[in-house]
Each structure stands twice: as structure tokens, then as C-alpha cells.
Enzyme design. Structure first.
Site, PDB file in Angstrom:
ATOM      1  N   ASP A 117       0.871  -1.162   0.000  1.00  0.00           N
ATOM      2  CA  ASP A 117       0.000   0.000   0.000  1.00  0.00           C
ATOM      3  C   ASP A 117       0.919   1.225   0.000  1.00  0.00           C
ATOM      4  O   ASP A 117       2.142   1.089   0.159  1.00  0.00           O
ATOM      5  CB  ASP A 117      -0.886  -0.047   1.244  1.00  0.00           C
ATOM      6  N   ASP A 119      -0.089   4.929   1.484  1.00  0.00           N
ATOM      7  CA  ASP A 119      -0.247   5.760   2.676  1.00  0.00           C
ATOM      8  C   ASP A 119      -0.044   4.949   3.947  1.00  0.00           C
ATOM      9  O   ASP A 119      -0.663   3.910   4.144  1.00  0.00           O
ATOM     10  CB  ASP A 119      -1.636   6.415   2.691  1.00  0.00           C
ATOM     11  N   ASP A 402      -1.503  -0.876   6.119  1.00  0.00           N
ATOM     12  CA  ASP A 402      -1.766  -0.401   7.485  1.00  0.00           C
ATOM     13  C   ASP A 402      -3.200  -0.667   7.918  1.00  0.00           C
ATOM     14  O   ASP A 402      -3.486  -0.722   9.110  1.00  0.00           O
ATOM     15  CB  ASP A 402      -1.485   1.106   7.581  1.00  0.00           C
TER      16      ASP A 402
END
Length: 564
Positions: A117, A119, A402
């Protein structure tokens, strides 16, 4: 915290002389949430579930002297001395926030493909971003949704909320729930104020339990309760608390459901209108942290022949600017496939939405996608086409993200990929756990709990007085250890003994977890991560630390002989 008072250290004039001084410092507790948890009716003396009147074997114990008070305090002091002795020198320095922690066994030698990912995975952001998200969304509430101007007096509080909290939409309550769907007493907030435990019990029908059908769904979004799993949701929780607090303290009647929807939309506008992207791109040095470490991880993986791909919900211009800042203009050479605006988690479950290619200017192309080529940028798409076109399947793939739901859950449960959770909060949590104060307090809390469990058969009036004192000390220890992490909600990972709802999901949806991607630099790419064998409850006596700290589940036979 407002309304808090300092409780003095518990002491007893009946304690025998020469006891070990208490090493716990006074705990700070809120008067509004300081009520004792109801214990319910007491069971008759004897084995739980055994009907009264059933004839039991008679045993005579010689272990307890006539003065039960002296005996109990002697055992207390003996256990406290043992707690000091059982913690080896340097034990508090063993934890390292750069460690990769394993929930499942993972051999990196078997991993050929690494996915990411963007961010809070490749790019970690400073807390300054949270304040700007909060302020802008607050202004949207006032200017766009016509909320009262008085809300503007509420500034962002960086350490008010923690990730993984639940929010009861209809009641307007922010709370912490454990892995068994129970609300942790003392962690329910209406606005900025704690709700007393007795009121929580009334609101939830005389129980702390939140039924599954009322709890958040698989992706954390239920009709009545939502779980905030995204790091970007911390400003949203704080704005919900602040807005609720304004209406409550101002005596203005309002609908909590409308408030929740308006705050969610205001936060969404910050992202949809591109404000966050503009702030970050304008000052990359201020907002992006540890970029050089991200570059080092990517260089290392590619140099050892690993294939890399990126799947993110962020737009290409934003990703390009950030990756150029961290890695350099040729960052795309590191990745075999780059997919932006993927619309996760729908990317992992939708088998209809096709891939589209972007040209060098970021404009959409119209041709059908029959292959995923290196050097190209793709938008949208779905995992099923990704698997078909790439051929990357199963445990050869390790994906980092996250968000436990949007990034990891489907990949692990449906597709058998290896998953790695990025949990930036680990850095601060391990600092707290590594302090001597925490180690002593927690070990003594466990020992005192074990002591109370083993000696609870002493139910004469004098013993009950001692146990009341021990109970109060245990309550203070629980509050103190909680406050070391966050005064309102405590640790991200634990209530007291139980894992949090967040922690349960972390163990379920990630094979390994770490504070940042840079933790990989501490291991070679043939390293095997082994999960620690932590004791099940029925295995606890086999672990020496359980024996030493007084948490042994096997009771002393003489003390418990009357229930045999």
C-alpha cells in the site's frame, strides 16, 4: 483530565511489620468514572455449579493459622518480594521497536513477490497532518453544514483517541471494546467526558457486552456501531468527541445520528477535495517521515531479484510526488506493476471493474488491458484480473498495508497471500512497555491477581477486609498501567488482561506486523519469522514466569481442599 483526583497509596494498620514497601505510584482516577464494577450475587462457598445440600468430602487443613489476617499479609509480602526478584536485570531493555513480530510462521526465502500500500506503508506521515485534517473538517462543519460557530473553540487534541475504538452512532459514545465484545470499564466517552460505569450498564441493558449483531461488520462499518481502524480516522474521532461535547455542554438538543453522518462527510470532503494531497505535496519534508528508509528497503528487495508491486487508493500525481521525494525520479523502475485509485477494499472483492491505463500526463487511456506491464500506470481494476494477468498467487506473495480490513483481510482469508501489518503506534507502545515502572507494575498486578485467585477461599470477616484492600490496589494498578499509554483509552493492544478488538483482528489478518517498513532492514531475505508460543490458560503452569509471579492456575490443594 478534568474532575480527576489523586488516590493515595493503600495501606493497612493490620499489615505485619517489615513488609516490602509498595513500588506503585499513586494512580489518577476520574471521579466520574470511578465507580466499582458491579459484581453480581455472590456464589455460595464451594464449587461453582454444585447445588447446595450436596454432600462433600470433609478435609482438615493445617496450612492456615488462627490469625488469617497475618497469614494473608505474610503471603502478600512474600509474593511482592518475589516479584522484585523475578525480573532479571536488563529485562526492560529487551524490547526493540524495530522488531518484526510474527503471528504466523513466515519464511522470507519462500517469498518472491512483495506488494505495498502507499499511505502509512511506503509513506509514513507526521502528526502535523492530523491537526490540519481536523481543523479543515471542523471548518466544513461550520461553513458547509451550518454548525454553531462555538465549535471552532475546540482545538485538536493529539493524544485524545487511539486507533481501533468503536463508536455507537445512536448513543454518541466512543469506547474501547475487547476481543470478546466487552466494553472496557472507564473507557466510554460522551463528548470529552467519561461516562460512569453504572450509566454504561444502564445504556447496554445491564451488561458491558455489545452483541455481534450490533457490532461493526466485517469491514468495521455496522449500522449501529463503527470501528475506526484507519490511522486517518484519529482526527475524525476527536472531531466527533468535540462536536458532541459542544452540544452537550451548551445544552443544545441534537440528533447523534445526524452529527455522525455530518462529521463523516466533513472528514470525507478533506480527502475528496484533495486538501490532504495538496498539503503533503506542498511540504514533503514536513509531512513525510523516514523516506530514506523506504528507499533502502526497495533497493534491497530489487537487488536480490524480488518482484514488487504497488496497489493504493491514492491518485497517481500524489504517489508520484511522494515516491520521487523518497526514492528518486526513477522510482517506477522498482515496481513491476503500479495500480492507483484502486478503490480498496472493493478491489479485492469486485470481479467486474476493469483496469485502465494512464498515459504519461495521468490521463485515462481507452484500450483494453490484456497485460500488466512494467513502467505503466494502471487505475481501478480488480484482484481477480490482477491474479489472472500476473500469475502471482498464494504464499509467494507478501503484501504490506496499514488497514487491517481494507488492505489485509481479504488477501489472507480469500486468497492465501502472506500479509504484513504496518502499525506505527508500536514504536510508542514498546517504549512504555520497556520502562521499569511498567514492568514492575504489570508483574505485581499479575502476581496480586494470582494471589487473590488462590487465597479467595478465606472468607471470614477479617479476610474479607484484606481482600477488599487487595481489590482496591488491583483496581489502581489497572488504571495506572492503562494511563501510561493513553489517559482516556489506554493501550491500542490490550484492555487489562484481554486483547483489544483491534489486537484480535491484527492477529487474525496479519502474518507479521511491525512499526514501519524499515524494520525489514534488520533481517536478511532468507530469515524465518517464528511466532512465540504463548501459553493457553490450561498450559500456564508449564511456563516458569507464571509460576514465579503467582499466576499459577493450579491451586494449592490444602487451600482449595474443601471443593474437591
Amino acid at each position: 483530565m478534568a474532575g480527576c483526583k489523586e488516590k493515595t497509596k493503600i495501606g493497612s494498620s493490620d499489615r505485619p511489620s517489615g513488609e516490602v514497601p509498595s513500588f506503585t505510584e499513586p494512580a489518577h482516577r476520574c471521579t466520574t468514572g470511578d465507580k466499582k464494577r458491579p459484581t453480581g450475587p455472590k456464589e455460595p462457598v464451594g464449587a461453582p455449579g454444585v447445588a447446595t445440600g450436596v454432600k462433600r468430602r470433609s478435609h482438615t487443613s493445617t496450612a492456615v493459622p488462627a490469625n488469617s489476617t497475618s497469614y494473608l499479609w505474610a503471603r502478600y509480602n512474600e509474593t511482592k518480594r518475589l516479584v522484585h526478584d523475578v525480573i532479571p536485570p536488563g529485562a526492560c531493555n529487551l524490547l526493540n521497536s524495530s522488531t518484526v513480530y510474527a503471528n504466523n510462521e513466515v519464511n522470507l526465502a519462500e517469498v518472491d513477490i512483495y506488494g505495498f500500500d502507499y499511505d502509512y506503508t511506503l509513506a509514513l506521515y507526521s502528526n502535523a497532518l492530523h491537526s490540519m485534517i481536523y481543523n479543515t473538517a471542523r471548518d466544513f462543519l461550520i461553513e458547509h453544514f451550518k454548525y454553531p460557530e462555538g465549535i471552532r473553540k475546540y482545538d485538536y487534541i493529539p493524544n485524545f483517541a487511539v486507533r481501533g475504538l468503536h463508536y455507537d452512532i445512536q448513543k454518541g459514545l466512543l469506547m474501547k471494546i475487547d476481543a470478546f465484545h466487552y466494553i472496557e470499564p472507564g473507557t466510554v466517552y460522551r463528548g470529552m467526558s467519561p461516562v460512569p460505569d453504572e450509566e454504561v450498564l444502564q445504556l447496554y441493558g445491564g451488561t458491558y457486552h455489545v452483541p455481534l449483531q450490533q457490532d461493526s461488520g466485517f469491514y468495521g462499518k455496522g449500522p449501529k456501531v463503527k470501528q475506526f481502524m484507519d490511522i486517518f480516522s484519529i482526527p475524525e474521532m476527536t472531531l466527533l468527541a468535540a462536536t458532541n461535547d459542544f452540544f452537550i455542554t451548551s445544552g443544545i438538543e441534537y440528533d447523534p445520528v445526524h452529527l455522525f453522518k455530518d462529521v463523516s462527510e466533513a472528514i470525507g470532503m478533506v480527502h475528496l477535495k484533495g486538501y490532504m494531497y495538496k498539503w503533503v505535496m506542498k511540504d514533503l519534508d514536513k509531512f513525510i517521515q523516514r523516506g530514506e528508509e523506504t528507499a533502502a528497503v526497495l533497493h534491497r528487495l530489487v537487488s536480490q531479484g524480488k518482484k514488487l508491486f504497488l496497489i493504493t487508493n491514492s491518485p497517481f500525481s500524489f504517489v508520484d510526488k511522494g515516491m520521487t521525494h523518497m526514492v528518486g525520479k526513477e522510482w517506477r523502475d522498482f515496481f513491476d506493476v503500479v495500480i492507483v485509485q484502486a478503490d480498496k477494499p472493493h478491489f479485492f472483492t469486485d470481479c467486474i471493474k476493469p483496469f485502465r491505463r494512464l498515459d504519461g500526463n495521468g490521463d485515462l487511456r481507452w484500450e483494453k488491458i490484456n497485460s500488466l506491464d512494467k513502467g505503466q500506470i494502471y487505475k481501478q481494476g480488480n484482484l481477480f484480473d490482477f491474479l489472472r494477468l500476473s500469475g502471482w498467487r498464494g504464499s509467494r506473495v507478501l503484501y504490506f498495508g496499514d488497514h487491517l480490513y481494507s488492505d489485509l483481510a481479504d488477501l489472507m482469508l480469500r486468497h492465501g497471500w502472506r500479509t504484513a501489518a504496518i502499525v506505527p503506534e508500536l514504536e510508542q507502545e514498546t517504549k512504555v512497555v520497556s520502562t521499569k515502572r511498567y514492568a514492575l507494575s504489570l508483574t505485581w498486578l499479575q502476581a496480586l491477581t494470582g494471589l487473590m485467585e488462590r487465597l479467595q477461599t478465606h472468607r471470614d470477616p477479617a479476610s474479607k477486609v484484606v481482600f477488599e484492600e487487595w481489590h482496591n490496589e488491583r483496581e489502581e494498578l489497572m488504571v495506572m498501567t492503562k494511563n501510561l499509554f493513553n489517559p482516556q483509552f489506554g493501550s491500542l493492544f490490550r484492555t487489562c488482561h484481554n486483547p483489544t478488538y483491534f489486537s484480535r483482528r491484527l492477529c487474525r489478518f496479519s502474518d507479521v506486523y511491525m512499526a514501519s517498513l524499515s524494520c525489514l532492514l534488520n533481517y536478511d531475505l532468507s530469515y524465518t519469522f517464528y511466532p512465540r508460543r504463548t501459553p493457553l490458560q490450561h498450559e500456564a503452569p508449564l511456563w516458569m514466569d507464571q509460576l514465579c509471579t503467582g499466576c499459577m492456575k493450579t491451586p494449592f490443594l490444602e487451600e482449595m481442599s474443601h471443593i474437591r
